[in-house]
Design an enzyme around this catalytic site. Structure first.
Site, short mmCIF file in Angstrom:
data_model
loop_
_atom_site.label_atom_id
_atom_site.label_comp_id
_atom_site.label_asym_id
_atom_site.label_seq_id
_atom_site.Cartn_x
_atom_site.Cartn_y
_atom_site.Cartn_z
N TYR A 68 -56.27 -24.34 -13.59
CA TYR A 68 -56.44 -25.74 -13.19
C TYR A 68 -57.88 -26.16 -13.48
O TYR A 68 -58.82 -25.41 -13.21
CB TYR A 68 -56.18 -25.89 -11.68
N GLU A 117 -57.66 -34.72 -15.18
CA GLU A 117 -57.05 -33.52 -14.60
C GLU A 117 -56.22 -32.80 -15.66
O GLU A 117 -55.33 -33.41 -16.28
CB GLU A 117 -56.16 -33.89 -13.41
#
Ligand code: GDP
Ligand code: MN
Length: 398
Positions: free
Chosen positions: A119, A207
């Protein structure tokens, strides 16, 4: 302003960020040709909506199948089938709410063989007034869950704008992801490119979830979500062109035409207020007296009668609105202008719900007189507290 995944990847590609090849398609006829242009042997067919959690999402219509909004196809025919199944149907994910979102375009992408998932996100951190990185070895999961269950697996740091991004930052990312050797170099390179893109395009949030290592040792962005700083979008016509109005609230689009700061909410009391602080206080006090606001709306300091009229129309167009509260503290904004705007709007759209008006400040007597002589059924209020109680009581009576 948000954009679709395929647009975000296109933009990142311009900065040399590694993303899989792919093509967006708007019709089933285009699907096969798009898939044929990619290598295979695996294709990913991805619903393009402004919401995450697509992989685990569910379509409302049974003919869309039960495989979620992101599907792995083993052949060109299967990829085209997936497009046909999903196109035009409504995908419900944890982020769309129950109503879901209609899938009007799909992205067909070169499938990746995943070795590891990470992530990585970037955002403007108000506390440090810097761009911050959030990195975790736990890819493909909700970062909120990781933060809750295993916060030690999240590394955050920020970049000093005076120096900009430096090799140190790239090494921090590589370390946080336990990458060594060539993969660490790739992570450093990626960090620099992402930071450059973030600054160049005035992003507010970026993101990548998941960021992956492929079986053949390449770092790749498998998903990309970008939102831009609305106040800076005017500097980037190329970014503005990526806006997809079908993903936005129609009331918010209308409001943006008149430069009104409007945000749709899910309560029953429509609010027209001047000044963001007063608008927030108005939402709070409605809540305090037990009802919920239907919107946030700051008509701004120097609103014209035309803008006030537009604002009023937007509020009354919302079928959830059971009552309206106009709360104006006239400073730069003058009370008589508001009064004339409200009356002009009511004359064109009518008034079917109770309206409470609280005016204070510049030209207040003139404003009140205009409303009194209009013959409209307006409930006058003396102050914020009084106004909130009156509109709550009025809404409860209807
Ligand atoms: P989201 O569910 O909206 O976040 O959409 P993603 O783009 O993150 O896709 C959901 C999941 O699908 C990812 O977390 C991956 O596990 C999987 N996925 C996406 N693309 C590929 C791919 O190219 N290969 C494989 N094997 N899985 C993929
Ligand atoms: Mn994702």
């Amino acid at each position: 302003m948000n954009i679709h995944e395929y647009q975000a990847k296109g933009l990142l590609r311009e900065f040399g960020v590694p993303v899989p090849d792919g093509f967006a398609v708007l019709s089933a006829e285009d699907a096969e040709a798009a898939a044929r242009k990619l290598r295979g042997p695996v294709w990913v067919v991805k619903s393009q909506i402004h919401a995450g959690g697509r992989g685990k999402g569910k379509f409302k219509e049974p003919e869309a199948g039960d495989k979620g909004g992101v599907r792995l196809a083993r052949s060109i025919e299967e990829a085209a089938d997936f497009v046909r199944q999903m196109l035009g149907h409504t995908l419900v994910t944890v982020q769309t709410g129950e109503a879901g979102k209609q899938v009007n375009r799909l992205y067909i992408e070169d499938g990746s063989l995943i070795e590891r998932e990470f992530y990585l996100s970037m955002l403007v951190d108000r506390e440090t007034a810097r761009i911050a990185f959030v990195v975790s070895t736990e890819g493909g999961m909700d970062i909120e869950d990781v933060a809750h269950d295993s916060p030690e697996k999240i590394k955050t740091f920020s970049v000093d704008p005076a120096t900009g991004v430096m090799p140190l930052h790239g090494r921090t990312v590589a370390e946080a992801l336990h990458l060594t050797g060539d993969l660490a170099k790739q992570a450093e390179d990626l960090t620099t490119k992402l930071y450059t893109a973030f600054v160049a395009k005035d992003m507010a949030m970026l993101e990548i979830n998941p960021l992956i290592v492929t079986k053949d040792g390449r770092l790749r962005c498998l998903d990309a979500k970008i939102s831009f700083d609305d106040n800076a979008v005017y500097r980037h016509p190329d970014v503005y062109r990526l806006r997809d109005e079908s993903e936005e609230d129609t009331k918010e689009i209308e409001a943006s035409k008149y430069d009104l700061a409007y945000i749709a909410l899910d309560g029953t009391i429509g609010c027209m207020v001047n000044g963001a602080g007063l608008a927030m206080a108005t939402l709070d006090i409605i809540q305090l007296y037990g009802e919920s606001p239907a919107n946030f709306l700051d008509v701004g300091g120097g609103a014209s009668e035309e803008r006030v009229t537009a604002a009023f129309k937007i509020i009354t167009a919302d079928p959830n609105v059971k009552g309206i509260l106009v709360n104006i503290f006239g400073g730069i904004m003058k009370c008589d202008v508001i009064a004339r705007g409200v009356i002009a709007a009511v004359k064109t759209v009518g008034l079917e719900v109770p309206l409470v008006v609280r005016l204070e400040g510049t030209n207040v007597e003139e404003g009140k007189a205009i409303i009194r002589s209009s013959g409209l059924n307006v409930i006058p209020a003396d102050d914020l507290d009084d106004a909130a109680q009156k509109i709550v009581a009025a809404v409860r009576q209807t």
